[in-house]
Design a protein around this motif. Structure first.
Motif, mmCIF file in Angstrom:
data_model
loop_
_atom_site.group_PDB
_atom_site.id
_atom_site.type_symbol
_atom_site.label_atom_id
_atom_site.label_comp_id
_atom_site.label_asym_id
_atom_site.label_seq_id
_atom_site.Cartn_x
_atom_site.Cartn_y
_atom_site.Cartn_z
ATOM 1 N N GLU B 49 0.847 -1.202 0.000
ATOM 2 C CA GLU B 49 0.000 0.000 0.000
ATOM 3 C C GLU B 49 0.881 1.249 0.000
ATOM 4 O O GLU B 49 0.566 2.249 -0.648
ATOM 5 C CB GLU B 49 -0.905 0.026 1.235
ATOM 6 C CG GLU B 49 -2.072 -0.942 1.178
ATOM 7 C CD GLU B 49 -1.698 -2.347 1.652
ATOM 8 O OE1 GLU B 49 -0.497 -2.624 1.841
ATOM 9 O OE2 GLU B 49 -2.631 -3.164 1.826
ATOM 10 N N CYS B 70 -5.694 -0.910 -7.242
ATOM 11 C CA CYS B 70 -5.943 -2.106 -6.435
ATOM 12 C C CYS B 70 -6.071 -3.360 -7.292
ATOM 13 O O CYS B 70 -5.811 -4.459 -6.824
ATOM 14 C CB CYS B 70 -7.170 -1.922 -5.552
ATOM 15 S SG CYS B 70 -8.683 -1.812 -6.486
ATOM 16 N N SER B 243 -6.433 -1.809 -1.415
ATOM 17 C CA SER B 243 -5.190 -1.037 -1.300
ATOM 18 C C SER B 243 -5.361 0.389 -1.800
ATOM 19 O O SER B 243 -4.675 1.297 -1.351
ATOM 20 C CB SER B 243 -4.065 -1.727 -2.069
ATOM 21 O OG SER B 243 -4.431 -1.871 -3.429
#
Lengths: 497, 331
Positions: B49, B70, B243
Motif C-alpha cells: 500500500e 488495487c 489497497s
C-alpha cells in the motif's frame, strides 16, 4: 510626445450573435497609465483579453512598435511584452513566491533541478527594484490578496513586460493596499512600463491615470488626457445613450408596504441596507459590479445567511431561513443565472414551469398527477406567449428569451406577493424583452410588489417607479422615478462616487 | 537545499506526534512493540500500500485520483507469474514487460480521462473492474505459484538485515521526493492541481503531463505487484483488495488536498507509517482488527476536514478585507 508602444486598430468582437466590441481604436504610450472605464458589459475586459492574447478579435489588428502582431495565446503576448494581471489571481497557493514568479521559466541545472537560490535571488532583485518587501521563500497562500497581486506584477516585470493590463485591480484590496498599489504603479511608470487600468471607480482613475478611455456598449466614446476631463465628463460619456421610450406606463397606484428590510448586513458583502417594496410598484436596483445587489436579494430569500438585519412582511417581523420558506411567506426570487441556477435545462417546459409548486401537482401519497401539470403549464405558455413545439420539449432547446419566460412563469405560478427578478432580460431578444417588461408591469398592476435588479440602465429607468442605487455594498440613495424624472447622470453619479 | 528550507506542515507534525504517542503507549503496555521482529512486521504489513501511495501522491496533486491501482497490483502479479512460469521468460524480462504493461494501462487511464472529459474516479473505477475481470478470467480465480528462487528473493530476501521491499520503498521514495521537490517537470503538477486553466494559459501541456503521471502511478503499482507475488510466493486475484483506499488515505492523512495542488512524498510516507502503526496496535492489543477500517475511514474524513478548514480560513481572510472596506466607506 512619448512614443506609442501598442496600437489597437478597428477591433471588433462578437460572442455568438452578441457584438461585444465594435471598431475599437485605442493606443498605449510608453510609460503611461491609461484607464479604461465603462459600465458593466461595456467591453472593457474583452478588450484587454484581446490585447493579452486570451481572445482573438473577429476583425482589426494590433500593432506593437509599429509592427502588426498576432498573439494566438497569452504566452505569445508575454513574449512581446504584454502581461495581464487578472482580477482573479492565478498563482499556485502552495508554492513559494519565487517559484510562482519563475513558473515555466525556471532556472535549472543539468538534470532539470531548479536552482532555488538563483530564482530566489532574482525575485529579491525584482522586489528591490519596485521597493516592496516580500520574502521570495514564503508560500503565496500565506500572503494577503494585495501582496499576491504584487507577486503577479513582479512576475510581469520578470517577463520584461512593457505594458501590464490590470483588470479591476483594486476590487479586493483594502485602502492601505490601494495606496501601495498606486505607489507601485508610479514607480513602474518611471521605469517606462505602461499600465492599462480597467476600473469603474472614477475617483481612483482620476488619481492615477494620464489618459482615460471610456467604453460604452462596445464602442469607444473618447480617449482624453486626464487633466482635460472631469468626473462629470466621464459619467456623461459612460451613460450618454439615446433612450427610446418603449417601456410600459408607470404605476397606476402604489399600495401598502409588503416587504420592509431594515439594516440588512452580510459580512463581507453588504452593510446597513434599508428598503421597502410596495404593492403595485416596481422598485429598481441599480449598481455596478461588486455593488452587492444580487447578494442582497439572495439573502432576503434565505439563500445566503444574513449577519444582521430585520425583515418585515406586512409589518410583521419574520425570519426566512431558506428560499422554500421565503416562497411560503410570499417572496420569490428569480435568479440572474437562468442556466446554472434557474432552470432544469434537460427537463420539459411543463416540468420546469411547475417545479416551484410541486405540492399542487401531487396526490396525498406524493405521486405526480401529470394531467394537472399539462393543463397549468398550457395556461402559462399561452399567457407568456412562450414559443415551444410542445409542453414536453426540453427547455435547453428554447431560445434565450423563451427560457427566460419559462423561468418567469415558474415563479409567478405560486403567486408570490413580492417578486424579485434579477437581470430579467439578459441575453434576450428585443421582442421577448418588451413582453417581459409588459408582464412585469402587469404583475405590479395586479398588486404584486416587484423588485427589479438590472445592469441595463435604460431598462431600470424605464421600468422603475422608485430606484435604489448601490455602490460597493452600500445603498447610496433611493430616487423617486414615478414620472420618469431620473436621468442617467443622476444614477451613474450615485453608482460610482 | 530547497528541501531543507521548506517547512514541515503543521498537519505532518500533528500526525508525527500522534504516531509518537501511539508508539509510546504501545511500548509501555507491550514491551515487545518495539522489538525488531514487530518493527519488521509493522514495516512489511503496509509495504505494498505504501509503494502504491507514492505513485498516488502525484495523481492526487494534479487534482485526479486512481482507483485502478488495487487491481493493477494482482494484474501485475498474474502477468509476471504467467510470463515466468508459463512462457518460461527470465525474471528480468518478465519484470520489464509487466512494468511496460502497467505503463500502458496508466496511459489508457490518462488518455480516457482527458479525451472523454470524465471524472478520473469513474474512468479508473472502470479500469479497476476491467483489470479485476481480466485477472479472474485468465486464472479462473486460482493462484499461480512455482517461482524460481531468484524471483522469490525480491520479496522475501533481506539486504543488511532489512527486507528488500522496504529498501525498495525507501529508495523509490527518496528518488521521487527529490524529483517532486526539485525537478522542473515534476513541479508542474502543483500548478495544474492549483488551477488547471491558469496552467494551460501559462503554457503547460496539461494533457501530456497528466498522462505521464497516471502512467507513473500505474507503473509503481505494477512494481508493488511484482514484489507482492514474490513475497507471497503466489499470484492471486484477491491480493491488493482495498489497497487503493489505504493509499488514498495515506496521501490525505499526509496533508494533501484531494482537490489537488498540494501534497509531498515525505508527507505520504508519514501517512502510511501512521496507518501501519495503528494497524499493528490493533493486532498487538488483541482488539478486533475488523475495526481497523473504521479508524482508517475516520482518519480519512478528519484529514479531508482539515484541508477544508484551510480553504475556509482563506475565504474568511478575504471577507475580512472586504468588510473593513465596507466599514470604511460608510463613515
Amino acid at each position: 510626445m512619448t512614443p506609442v508602444f501598442l496600437e489597437v486598430k478597428n477591433i471588433s468582437k462578437s460572442f455568438a450573435s452578441n457584438a461585444v466590441l465594435r471598431d475599437i481604436c485605442f493606443d498605449i504610450r510608453e510609460g503611461e497609465v491609461h484607464a479604461l472605464i465603462g459600465e458593466n458589459g461595456a467591453g472593457k475586459s474583452t478588450l484587454i483579453k484581446i490585447i493579452g492574447g486570451i481572445y482573438q478579435p473577429d476583425s482589426g489588428e494590433i500593432n506593437i512598435d509599429g509592427q502588426v502582431v498576432h498573439c494566438a495565446n497569452p504566452i505569445q503576448a508575454m513574449e512581446r511584452g504584454v502581461s495581464i494581471v487578472h482580477q482573479e489571481l492565478s498563482l499556485a497557493q502552495n508554492l513559494s513566491v519565487a517559484e510562482n514568479i519563475f513558473m515555466r521559466r525556471e532556472i535549472i541545472n543539468k538534470i532539470g533541478f531548479i536552482k532555488w537560490d538563483v530564482i530566489r535571488q532574482r525575485s529579491r532583485e525584482i522586489f528591490d527594484q519596485i521597493g516592496i518587501e516580500i520574502n521570495p521563500s514564503d508560500l503565496v497562500g500565506t500572503l494577503s490578496v494585495g501582496m499576491q497581486q504584487v507577486v503577479e506584477i513582479a512576475k510581469a516585470i520578470s517577463l520584461k513586460a512593457r505594458v501590464i493590463l490590470m483588470d479591476e485591480p483594486t476590487s479586493s484590496l483594502s485602502e492601505k493596499e490601494i495606496d501601495r498599489l498606486f505607489t507601485l504603479i508610479r514607480e513602474l511608470k518611471k521605469q517606462k512600463v505602461s499600465i492599462v487600468y480597467v476600473s469603474h471607480k472614477i475617483s481612483e482613475v482620476m488619481e492615477i491615470s494620464d489618459r482615460v478611455s471610456v467604453l460604452r456598449d462596445g464602442r469607444l466614446v473618447f480617449t482624453k488626457d486626464a487633466r482635460e476631463t472631469s468626473v462629470q465628463d466621464i459619467i456623461s460619456a459612460m451613460v450618454g445613450r439615446e433612450i427610446n421610450n418603449i417601456y410600459p406606463a408607470r404605476s397606476k397606484g402604489v399600495g401598502e408596504v409588503v416587504l420592509q428590510c431594515k439594516g440588512l448586513t452580510r459580512y463581507g458583502y453588504f452593510r446597513d441596507i434599508d428598503f421597502e417594496a410596495h404593492s403595485g410598484e416596481i422598485l429598481g436596483f441599480y449598481g455596478l459590479i461588486g455593488a452587492g445587489r444580487s447578494e442582497i436579494a439572495r439573502a432576503v430569500v434565505g439563500a445566503d445567511k444574513l449577519t444582521s438585519g430585520e425583515i418585515f412582511i406586512d409589518g410583521q417581523k419574520t425570519v426566512i431561513k431558506n428560499p422554500e420558506e421565503a416562497l411560503k411567506k410570499g417572496i420569490a426570487y428569480l435568479t440572474e443565472d437562468r442556466k446554472q441556477m434557474g432552470l432544469f435545462l434537460d427537463f420539459s417546459v411543463a416540468k420546469n414551469i411547475t417545479s416551484s409548486t410541486p405540492s399542487k401537482f401531487t396526490n396525498e401519497s406524493g405521486f405526480i398527477k401529470s394531467h394537472n401539470i399539462a393543463a397549468v403549464a398550457e395556461d402559462v405558455v399561452r399567457a407568456l406567449t412562450i414559443k415551444t413545439d410542445n409542453l414536453d420539449t426540453d427547455v435547453v432547446f428554447l431560445s434565450g428569451g423563451n427560457q427566460q419566460k419559462v423561468l418567469l412563469g415558474k415563479w409567478i405560478l405560486p403567486k408570490p406577493r413580492v417578486l424579485i427578478v434579477d437581470e430579467p432580460t439578459r441575453g434576450v431578444d428585443v421582442g421577448a424583452k418588451a413582453l417581459i417588461h409588459q408582464k412585469l408591469r402587469g404583475l405590479a398592476d395586479e398588486g404584486m410588489a416587484l423588485v427589479v435588479i438590472s445592469s441595463e440602465m435604460p431598462e431600470i429607468m424605464g421600468l422603475s417607479d422608485r430606484l435604489a442605487i448601490f455602490r460597493e455594498g452600500r445603498l447610496t440613495e433611493v430616487l423617486d422615478n414615478s414620472k420618469g424624472q431620473v436621468s442617467q447622470n443622476d444614477i451613474m453619479e450615485r453608482a460610482v462616487k | 537545499m530547497g528541501v531543507l528550507t521548506r517547512r514541515v506542515s503543521s498537519q505532518n507534525l500533528a500526525v508525527i506526534a500522534l504516531i509518537a504517542v501511539l508508539v509510546l503507549v504501545m511500548h509501555t503496555m507491550f514491551p515487545l512493540f518495539l522489538s525488531p521482529l514487530n518493527v519488521e512486521s509493522i514495516a512489511m504489513a503496509f509495504i505494498f500500500e505504501g509503494i502504491i501511495a507514492l505513485g498516488m501522491t502525484f495523481v492526487i496533486i494534479t487534482g485526479g485520483i486512481d482507483l485502478s491501482v488495487c487491481s493493477m497490483l494482482p494484474f501485475a502479479e498474474i502477468i509476471c507469474a504467467k510470463l515466468m512460469t508459463q512462457a518460461g521468460m527470465p525474471v528480468w524480462a518478465a519484470v520489464v514487460l509487466t512494468l511496460l504493461l502497467g505503463a500502458l494501462v496508466g496511459a489508457a487511464n490518462g488518455v480516457m480521462i482527458k479525451l472523454l472529459n470524465i471524472h478520473p474516479m469513474i474512468i479508473t473505477m472502470a479500469t479497476m473492474l476491467i483489470l479485476r475481470g481480466t485477472n479472474l478470467a485468465i486464472t479462473n480465480g486460482k493462484a499461480i505459484a512455482g517461482f524460481s528462487d531468484g524471483f522469490l528473493t525480491l520479496g522475501q530476501g533481506k539486504l543488511f538485515g532489512i527486507n528488500i521491499p522496504v529498501i525498495y520503498f525507501v529508495v523509490v521514495a527518496v528518488i521521487l521526493s527529490l524529483l517532486l521537490n526539485n525537478h522542473k517537470y515534476f513541479r508542474q503538477i502543483y500548478f495544474i492541481g492549483n488551477n488547471e486553466k491558469a496552467a494551460t494559459l501559462s503554457g503547460i501541456d496539461v494533457v501530456k503531463v497528466k498522462i505521464f503521471f497516471y502512467m507513473l502511478c500505474s507503473v509503481i503499482a505494477a512494481s508493488a505487484g511484482i514484489l507482492a507475488a514474490s513475497k507471497y510466493g503466489a499470484a492471486h486475484w484477491v491480493h491488493g483488495n482495498g489497497s487503493e483506499v489505504k493509499a488514498i488515505s495515506a496521501v490525505a492523512i499526509g496533508g494533501a488536498s484531494l482537490a489537488g495542488g498540494s501534497g509531498r512524498i515525505g508527507s505520504t510516507v508519514i501517512g502510511i507509517i501512521f496507518l501501519a502503526v495503528i494497524n499493528n496496535a490493533f493486532v498487538m492489543s488483541g482488539m478486533n482488527t475488523f475495526w481497523f477500517d473504521v479508524v482508517n475511514g475516520t482518519m480519512l474524513i478528519a484529514a479531508i476536514m482539515i484541508s477544508y478548514y484551510a480553504t475556509y480560513r482563506n475565504e474568511k481572510r478575504l471577507l475580512k478585507v472586504k468588510y473593513e472596506k465596507l466599514l470604511g466607506s460608510g463613515e
